[in-house]
Design an enzyme around this catalytic site. Structure first.
Site, PDB file in Angstrom:
ATOM      1  N   HIS A 209      53.661  79.252  39.433  1.00 51.90           N
ATOM      2  CA  HIS A 209      52.809  80.009  40.352  1.00 51.90           C
ATOM      3  C   HIS A 209      53.142  79.692  41.808  1.00 51.90           C
ATOM      4  O   HIS A 209      53.761  78.662  42.117  1.00 51.90           O
ATOM      5  CB  HIS A 209      51.338  79.692  40.083  1.00 51.90           C
ATOM      6  CG  HIS A 209      51.002  78.235  40.277  1.00 51.90           C
ATOM      7  ND1 HIS A 209      50.819  77.661  41.522  1.00 51.90           N
ATOM      8  CD2 HIS A 209      50.850  77.234  39.378  1.00 51.90           C
ATOM      9  CE1 HIS A 209      50.547  76.374  41.388  1.00 51.90           C
ATOM     10  NE2 HIS A 209      50.567  76.087  40.093  1.00 51.90           N
ATOM     11  N   GLU A 285      47.621  74.258  32.900  1.00 59.40           N
ATOM     12  CA  GLU A 285      48.165  72.996  33.405  1.00 59.40           C
ATOM     13  C   GLU A 285      47.560  71.804  32.670  1.00 59.40           C
ATOM     14  O   GLU A 285      46.487  71.900  32.056  1.00 59.40           O
ATOM     15  CB  GLU A 285      47.893  72.907  34.913  1.00 59.40           C
ATOM     16  CG  GLU A 285      48.363  71.627  35.598  1.00 59.40           C
ATOM     17  CD  GLU A 285      49.874  71.370  35.469  1.00 59.40           C
ATOM     18  OE1 GLU A 285      50.315  71.040  34.343  1.00 59.40           O
ATOM     19  OE2 GLU A 285      50.574  71.475  36.477  1.00 59.40           O
TER      20      GLU A 285
END
Length: 406
Positions: A209, A285
């Site tokens: 990202h 994550e």
């Protein structure tokens, strides 16, 4: 019960090139040489190469009908073998659909190995192809003048019942029989130096990202839903343009559920013409627990022993968090699911630094030290190809050329 491994011998030809054409294919038990299936058909007017591909396709279809796991495909057509192995380009447009059809069949097996053999060793398939060509030309059908050999390999020396080789074979067979994934573990994939055909692979375009405020401040950013910064949004747009250039045809964009990833994924999907974005929880994550939102320096000062233990072992979790070993389990599950859902297609995967590092570590069969030695930039791109037999090719790692002007 069908054997686990079969040999497919295939051939094809035409009288005139192009001319009256046909193919032949034989499926044999790899251990005994017993003929399990034959295929032969006249296909009208066609070229030698078209007929050869048709023979390969027929042989693979017959093997698939038997429910076998592995195929040794043998042909006396150098062109078809080299093209299916990816060493020669498929320049003739008439052969590309046939090669794609063959590649689709290859994906149905755990492994397919291609081998060129001299025509003398392909007599059975050659005889079937000649009979089909005769029929295409309006001649009476013929059969081979000599019976095809039953044994396709020279007798092999058999290891003793208690030999190390036999014990190793039993171990490999047991591991294969108990496997529950699609065969994407590089540690058990057959080693090979030869290039593989990219059109048979599932390609994963791995995108980290764009930047957030935590990225710039060098803070642990795990499950906290920190949005993209202004710079991060610009990076997402630049990455979207880069991905659209690398992979103009994409089956899906798959993203971690956190907003810094979904915003990046949505920019990419828009650049690809509106490809749907699918969320995948397994791509989230690592949970950094008590370290979430802390700077690296703060963690080092407050938890020096815990940090040393965490850096020393992927099985150690931050206080109240998740270990990299646990993250790796769900990342493998995600990759296996994508390979099953999109065989032979390209998928864009938008995730975080830890999951992408773990996917690349597994692909390169690297150790845990790799996790602390690989640097992945925000909005960097990595490209990974996987094949059904577990073969892997890492083509790009942390490409950031598109971010130069951001």
């Amino acid at each position: 019960m069908a054997p686990r491994v079969v040999v497919v011998e295939a051939d094809g030809g035409s009288r005139g090139n192009p001319g009256p054409a046909g193919y032949g294919a034989v499926v044999r038990d790899a251990d005994t040489g017993e003929v399990l299936a034959e295929r032969s058909e006249s296909i009208g007017v066609a070229t030698n190469n078209v007929a050869e591909y048709r023979g390969l396709i027929a042989g693979l279809e017959a093997a698939a009908e038997l429910g076998v796991a592995e195929v040794e495909a043998r042909m006396d057509s150098k062109l078809v073998v080299e093209q299916m192995c990816g060493r020669w380009q498929i320049k003739h447009p008439g052969l590309r659909p046939l090669a794609a059809q063959a590649a689709g069949l290859v994906n149905r097996f755990a492994a397919v190995r291609f081998q060129w053999i001299p025509r003398e060793r392909n007599r059975h398939a050659d005889a079937l192809a000649n009979a089909a060509m005769d029929a295409a030309a309006g001649k009476a059908p013929t059969r081979a003048a000599v019976a095809p050999p039953r044994v396709v390999e020279p007798p092999r020396e058999v290891a003793g019942p208690d030999s190390p080789a036999r014990a190793r074979a039993r171990e490999v067979a047991a591991r294969a029989a108990s496997a529950t994934t699609t065969g994407t573990d590089p540690a058990t994939a057959p080693a090979s130096w030869e290039p593989r055909p990219s059109f048979t692979a599932t390609r994963l375009v791995l995108v980290r990202h764009g930047e957030t405020a935590y990225t710039e401040q060098r803070r642990y950013s795990g499950r906290g839903d920190v949005p993209l910064s202004e710079r991060g949004r610009a990076q997402a747009r630049a990455t979207a343009a880069r991905v659209a250039g690398l992979a103009p045809t994409v089956a899906a964009v798959v993203s971690s559920p956190l907003s810094r990833c979904t915003a990046t994924a949505e920019a990419i999907a828009e650049a690809l013409g509106g490809v749907p974005v699918r969320r995948e929880d397994d791509l989230v994550e690592c949970d950094f627990g008590a370290w979430e939102g802390r700077t690296f320096a703060e963690v080092r000062q407050e938890w020096p022993g815990e940090m040393d233990a965490w850096l020393a072992s992927a099985r150690v979790a931050p206080p109240g968090g998740e270990s990299f070993a646990d993250v790796a389990v769900r990342c493998r599950r995600a990759v296996d699911g994508l390979c099953r859902a999109y065989p032979g297609e390209t998928v864009v995967v938008v995730s975080h630094v830890s999951p992408i590092k773990l996917v690349l570590r597994d692909a390169l069969a690297a150790g845990d030290g790799f996790l602390h030695r690989l640097f992945l930039d925000a909005a960097g791109i990595s490209v990974l190809d996987t094949w059904p037999d577990g073969g892997v090719a890492v083509r790009t790692v942390n490409d950031t050329a598109h971010l130069a002007a951001v």
